[in-house]
Design an enzyme around this catalytic site. Structure first.
Site, PDB file in Angstrom:
ATOM      1  N   PRO A 204     -30.859 -69.324 -48.296  1.00  0.00           N
ATOM      2  CG  PRO A 204     -32.000 -66.883 -48.880  1.00  0.00           C
ATOM      3  CD  PRO A 204     -31.349 -68.577 -49.126  1.00  0.00           C
ATOM      4  N   GLY A 206     -31.249 -68.489 -42.644  1.00  0.00           N
ATOM      5  CA  GLY A 206     -32.961 -68.164 -41.161  1.00  0.00           C
ATOM      6  C   GLY A 206     -34.324 -68.185 -41.908  1.00  0.00           C
ATOM      7  CB  THR A 207     -34.434 -69.759 -45.654  1.00  0.00           C
ATOM      8  OG1 THR A 207     -33.579 -70.478 -45.657  1.00  0.00           O
ATOM      9  CG2 THR A 207     -34.431 -68.368 -46.599  1.00  0.00           C
ATOM     10  N   GLY A 208     -35.121 -71.905 -42.810  1.00  0.00           N
ATOM     11  CA  GLY A 208     -35.369 -72.825 -41.860  1.00  0.00           C
ATOM     12  C   GLY A 208     -35.403 -74.634 -42.439  1.00  0.00           C
ATOM     13  CE  LYS A 209     -29.747 -73.207 -44.798  1.00  0.00           C
ATOM     14  NZ  LYS A 209     -30.465 -71.426 -44.235  1.00  0.00           N
ATOM     15  CB  THR A 210     -31.726 -75.711 -39.116  1.00  0.00           C
ATOM     16  OG1 THR A 210     -30.037 -75.728 -39.825  1.00  0.00           O
ATOM     17  CG2 THR A 210     -30.803 -77.146 -38.045  1.00  0.00           C
ATOM     18  CG  HIS A 424     -35.927 -51.229 -61.501  1.00  0.00           C
ATOM     19  ND1 HIS A 424     -34.964 -51.022 -62.614  1.00  0.00           N
ATOM     20  CD2 HIS A 424     -35.239 -52.902 -61.699  1.00  0.00           C
ATOM     21  CE1 HIS A 424     -34.241 -51.466 -62.497  1.00  0.00           C
ATOM     22  NE2 HIS A 424     -33.638 -52.031 -62.506  1.00  0.00           N
ATOM     23  CD  GLU A 425     -36.271 -56.611 -60.567  1.00  0.00           C
ATOM     24  OE1 GLU A 425     -35.852 -57.123 -61.401  1.00  0.00           O
ATOM     25  OE2 GLU A 425     -35.136 -55.967 -59.357  1.00  0.00           O
ATOM     26  CG  HIS A 428     -34.952 -56.144 -65.104  1.00  0.00           C
ATOM     27  ND1 HIS A 428     -34.092 -55.621 -66.027  1.00  0.00           N
ATOM     28  CD2 HIS A 428     -35.308 -55.490 -64.067  1.00  0.00           C
ATOM     29  CE1 HIS A 428     -33.507 -54.886 -65.537  1.00  0.00           C
ATOM     30  NE2 HIS A 428     -33.531 -54.527 -64.311  1.00  0.00           N
TER      31      HIS A 428
HETATM   32  P1  ADP Z   1     -31.141 -71.797 -41.008  1.00  0.00           P
HETATM   33  O1  ADP Z   1     -31.229 -73.164 -41.033  1.00  0.00           O
HETATM   34  O2  ADP Z   1     -32.974 -71.840 -42.679  1.00  0.00           O
HETATM   35  O3  ADP Z   1     -30.498 -70.603 -41.277  1.00  0.00           O
HETATM   36  P2  ADP Z   1     -33.097 -72.585 -39.393  1.00  0.00           P
HETATM   37  O4  ADP Z   1     -33.570 -73.131 -39.823  1.00  0.00           O
HETATM   38  O5  ADP Z   1     -32.596 -72.130 -38.599  1.00  0.00           O
HETATM   39  O6  ADP Z   1     -32.625 -71.448 -40.651  1.00  0.00           O
HETATM   40  O7  ADP Z   1     -34.269 -71.082 -38.480  1.00  0.00           O
HETATM   41  C1  ADP Z   1     -34.299 -70.210 -37.514  1.00  0.00           C
HETATM   42  C2  ADP Z   1     -35.245 -70.186 -37.085  1.00  0.00           C
HETATM   43  O8  ADP Z   1     -36.572 -69.028 -37.691  1.00  0.00           O
HETATM   44  C3  ADP Z   1     -35.957 -70.728 -36.644  1.00  0.00           C
HETATM   45  O9  ADP Z   1     -35.814 -71.700 -35.858  1.00  0.00           O
HETATM   46  C4  ADP Z   1     -37.346 -70.853 -36.898  1.00  0.00           C
HETATM   47  O10 ADP Z   1     -38.054 -69.727 -35.655  1.00  0.00           O
HETATM   48  C5  ADP Z   1     -37.457 -69.877 -37.612  1.00  0.00           C
HETATM   49  N1  ADP Z   1     -38.228 -70.085 -38.924  1.00  0.00           N
HETATM   50  C6  ADP Z   1     -37.194 -70.813 -39.872  1.00  0.00           C
HETATM   51  N2  ADP Z   1     -38.178 -69.987 -41.671  1.00  0.00           N
HETATM   52  C7  ADP Z   1     -39.747 -70.585 -40.865  1.00  0.00           C
HETATM   53  C8  ADP Z   1     -40.974 -71.037 -41.300  1.00  0.00           C
HETATM   54  N3  ADP Z   1     -40.885 -71.428 -42.692  1.00  0.00           N
HETATM   55  N4  ADP Z   1     -42.100 -71.532 -40.121  1.00  0.00           N
HETATM   56  C9  ADP Z   1     -42.088 -71.103 -39.462  1.00  0.00           C
HETATM   57  N5  ADP Z   1     -40.742 -70.915 -38.492  1.00  0.00           N
HETATM   58  C10 ADP Z   1     -39.167 -70.330 -39.610  1.00  0.00           C
HETATM   59 ZN    ZN Z   2     -32.163 -54.415 -62.602  1.00  0.00          ZN
HETATM   60 MG    MG Z   3     -29.175 -73.298 -39.894  1.00  0.00          MG
END
Ligand code: ADP
Ligand code: ZN
Ligand code: MG
Length: 612
Positions: A204, A206-210, A424-425, A428
C-alpha cells in the site's frame, strides 16, 4: 554638485573599486590552463572534485585545496559523455560536484554594466550566492538524457540505507541478495548464478517502497536511476516507450546499477479510462519494459526494481520468469514496527518524556509515511504553542490531525473497538480452523485496511476446478465467524460484519442459482452471466421467493455451524483475541501453536441440515 550627482559619483566609484578588486582577485586566483585530456585525467585521478561548466564550453575545475584549472570543450558534447568516453569510473563521476553557469560577464558590455546593471548588482550578487547554494543541493540528483531520468548519488551524505528503514525485515533480507550481487557481481557471474533481473515491490502507499529501493542502491554503493510511471501519464503516445528505452540504455552504460521504475501501476492510467489512446500508451510502455528486460545480455549488471500499490492488477506478462520474477510484499507496519518508525522520524526533533509505544498502539493502519507525517505534525503543534520540546500530548494530538487529513482510509481504534475487532477476527479464524472443509488460516490481523476493521487471511490449499457443496458451507461458516463471535461474546452484533454478510449472501446466492446446490430448487441455473445490468428477470415471482428462502436457509445453516464452534471452543477464542489485542497480528505458525488442536478437529452435529 547636486545631490543626485554626488550620489552617482559615490556609486560609480564604488563600482569601479569593486571591479578593480574583483579583477585583482581573479589575478590572484587565476586558473591554470590545461588541455582537455589533462583536465579529464585530473578528474579521473580524483584530484579535481568540483567542476563548473561555463557557457557549455568552458570547464573550470577545483581541487580539494582550491587549486583551479581551466579547459575548453566542444559545447555540443556533454560533460557526462566526455567523462564516460574517458572511462572515468562512475563512482568517481558521482562524487564530482558539478555546477553550471550560463552567463558570461565578459560578453556583456561595460557600458551596459554601468548604466543598467548597477542597481541590480547587489541583488544579483545575493541571488547568485543563493543560486550557488541551490545548485549544489540539486547536483546530488542529476538528470540524464532525453528521458529526464534521475540519478541519485550513492555517496550523498544524506543517503538512505537499511538502517533508516524500520521493520520490513523480510524485505530487507530478500533485497540483501540484490545488494550483494551489485557489490561483487563478478563473483556471482563467474559461478553461473542466476540473479534476479527484476524485483517487484508491492504494498500500500507509504509503506516505504521507494525508500527501500533507494536504500538498496546506497547499500550496494551503485548509482540509482529513477523513472516513475506517473511521469508518463500526461505524455503523448509513444513517448513513454521511448523514455523507457532511453532509461534502460543509460542504466546499461552505467552498470552495475539499479534502475528503479516507480509507480508501475500508474503507467498510462489517467489518459486511459476507456479511451483507446491511454490504453495504447500503457501497452506500448509496458511492452517496451518487457522488451528491454528480455534484451539483457547474460552478465548484465543492472537490477530493475519496480514498485506498485496493486500487485493484483498487474499484467501477468510482467511477472514471467526472467522479468519481474521476484515479488516482495511490503505490509503496513505492525505495532512494533510502528514504534521503530516513530523512533527514526523523531530522532532529529527535540522531545521530552515521550512514550512512543503508546503512540504506536493507537495507530493501527498507519503507514510509514503517515507516521513520518505524524512526527512532523507533532513538531508543528509544539512550535505553535511556543514550546521548546515536543511532549506526548502533541504526539497524541497529531494522530488525530493525520487521520482527519484528506483521503484517510484508516481508522483509529478506541480500546473497546480494538477488543471488538480482536474477537471478530478471532471468530473467523477459529471457525475456519476447526471446521473440516474450510481453508486453513494464514494470518490474522486487526490492523484496519480500507473498510475492514481487520482481516483473516486464508489461502486455498490448491487451486482447483471443482469444489464441493460441503466446502462452500464451511467457507460460509468461517465468513460468518466474526458475526458469530460478536453475538456470543458481546451478546450483540456490530456494523463491523456488514462486508462479511454481503460476501456471504452473494456466495449463498451463487450456490443456489448457479450451481444447483439447493435440493428444493434443483439443478436449474437461474444465473445469467454478462447480464448483470439487465433488470429483467426471467423467472417467476414464486421462484424468486423460493430462492430468497433457500439463501436464508443456507446462511442460517452456515451460521449455526459457526456458532457451534465458537460456543464449544470459547476458551480458545478468548486466548486468540487476547493475543491479537496485544500483538495485532498472528501468523499461521503461532496461531496453530496457540490453538494446539489440529485443523478440522471439530465437526458440529448437523441439526436442521438434512442436506449435508
Ligand atoms: P511508497 O513508495 O511505498 O509509497 P515511500 O517509500 O515513498 O512509500 O515512503 C514515504 C515516506 O514514509 C518515506 O520517505 C519515509 O519517511 C516514511 N517511511 C515509510 N516506511 C518507512 C519505514 N519502514 N521506516 C522509516 N520510514 C518510513
Ligand atoms: Zn469479518
Ligand atoms: Mg513511492
Amino acid at each position: 554638485m547636486t545631490n543626485q550627482q554626488s550620489y552617482l559619483l559615490i556609486i560609480t566609484s564604488l563600482l569601479v573599486l569593486l571591479l578593480i578588486l574583483s579583477v585583482g582577485y581573479q589575478e590572484v586566483n587565476k586558473e591554470q590552463k590545461l588541455s582537455l585530456d589533462n583536465f579529464l585525467q585530473k578528474i579521473k585521478n580524483g584530484e579535481i572534485n568540483r567542476v563548473m561548466i561555463v557557457n557549455r564550453s568552458e570547464l573550470i575545475g577545483r581541487t580539494a585545496n582550491d587549486q583551479k584549472f581551466k579547459t575548453t570543450k566542444d559545447p555540443e558534447k556533454s560533460l557526462s559523455d566526455l567523462l564516460k568516453d574517458y572511462e572515468v569510473p562512475s563512482s568517481t563521476i558521482f562524487k564530482l560536484e558539478i555546477t553550471q553557469q550560463t552567463t558570461n560577464l565578459k560578453e556583456i558590455g561595460i557600458g551596459l554594466l554601468l548604466n543598467i546593471i548597477l542597481p541590480f548588482l547587489l541583488i544579483g550578487l545575493i541571488f547568485w550566492q543563493f543560486l550557488k547554494h541551490t545548485q549544489r543541493g540539486a547536483s546530488q540528483i542529476f538528470t540524464f538524457g532525453k528521458s529526464g531520468i534521475k540519478v541519485y548519488n550513492p555517496n550523498d551524505p544524506d543517503r538512505i540505507t537499511f538502517k533508516d528503514i524500520a521493520g520490513l525485515e523480510e524485505a530487507k533480507e530478500e533485497l540483501m541478495e540484490v545488494v550483494e550481487f551489485l557489490k561483487t557481481p563478478d563473483k556471482f557471474i563467474r559461478i553461473g548464478a542466476r540473479i534476479p533481473k527484476g524485483v517487484l515491490l508491492v504494498g500500500p502507499p507509504g509503506t516505504g517502497k521507494t525508500l527501500m529501493a533507494r536504500a538498496c542502491a546506497a547499500e550496494a554503493g551503485v548509482p540509482f536511476f529513477y523513472i516513475s510511471g506517473s511521469e508518463f501519464v500526461e505524455m503523448f503516445v509513444g513517448v513513454g516507450a521511448s523514455r523507457v528505452r532511453d532509461a534502460f540504455a543509460i542504466a546499461k552504460k552505467n552498470q552495475p546499477c539499479i534502475l528503479f521504475i516507480d509507480e508501475l501501476d500508474a503507467i498510462g492510467k489517467v489518459r486511459g479510462s476507456g479511451i483507446t489512446g491511454g490504453h495504447e500508451e500503457r501497452e506500448q510502455t509496458l511492452n517496451q519494459i518487457l522488451v528491454e528486460m528480455d534484451g539483457f545480455e547474460k552478465g548484465t549488471k543492472v537490477v530493475v526494481l519496480s514498485a506498485t500499490n496493486r500487485g493484483d492488477t498487474l499484467d501477468p506478462a510482467l511477472l514471467r520468469p526472467g522479468r519481474f520474477d521476484r515479488k516482495i510484499i511490503l505490509d503496513l507496519p505492525d505495532v512494533k514496527a510502528r514504534e521503530e518508525i516513530l523512533k527514526i522520524h523523531i530522532r532529529d526533533k527535540k522531545v521530552r518524556k515521550i512514550n512512543l509505544k503508546q503512540v504506536a498502539e493507537r495507530t493501527p493502519g498507519f503507514s510509514g509515511a503517515d507516521l513520518a507525517n505524524l512526527c512532523n505534525e507533532a513538531a508543528i503543534l509544539a512550535a505553535r504553542k511556543n514550546k521548546e520540546f515536543i511532549d506526548q500530548q502533541e504526539l497524541l494530538d497529531a494522530i488525530e490531525k493525520v487521520l482527519l487529513g484528506p483521503e484517510r482510509k484508516t481508522k483509529a481504534y478506541s480500546k473497546k473497538e480494538k477488543e471488538i475487532a480482536a474477537y471478530h477476527e478471532a471468530g473467523h479464524a477459529i471457525v475456519a480452523h476447526y471446521l473440516p472443509h474450510s481453508n486453513p488460516v494464514q494470518k490474522i490481523s486487526i490492523i484496519s485496511r480500507g473498510r475492514a476493521g481487520g482481516y483473516t487471511l486464508k489461502t486455498p490449499l490448491e487451486e482447483r476446478n471443482f469444489y464441493f457443496r460441503k466446502e462452500f458451507i464451511d467457507e460460509l461458516s468461517s465468513m460468518l465467524g466474526g458475526y458469530a463471535a460478536e453475538k456470543t461474546i458481546f451478546n450483540d452484533t456490530t456494523t463491523g460484519a456488514s462486508n462479511d454478510l454481503e460476501i456471504a449472501t452473494d456466495l449463498a446466492k451463487q450456490l443456489i442459482i448457479r450451481f444447483g446446490m439447493s435440493e428444493k430448487i434443483g439443478p436449474i441455473a437461474y444465473h445469467k452471466p454478462f447480464r448483470e445490468f439487465n433488470i429483467e428477470r426471467d423467472y417467476s415471482e414464486k421462484t424468486a421467493e423460493l430462492i430468497d428462502e433457500e439463501i436464508r436457509k443456507i446462511i442460517n445453516l452456515a451460521l449455526s455451524r459457526a456458532l457451534a464452534v465458537i460456543q464449544n471452543k470459547k476458551e480458545k477464542l478468548d486466548k486468540i483475541a487476547k493475543v491479537l489485542i496485544k500483538k495485532e497480528v498472528i501468523e499461521k505458525k503461532q496461531f496453530e501453536k496457540l490453538i494446539g488442536e489440529p485443523k478440522g478437529s471439530f465437526n458440529p452435529p448437523l441439526e436442521n441440515s438434512e442436506l449435508i
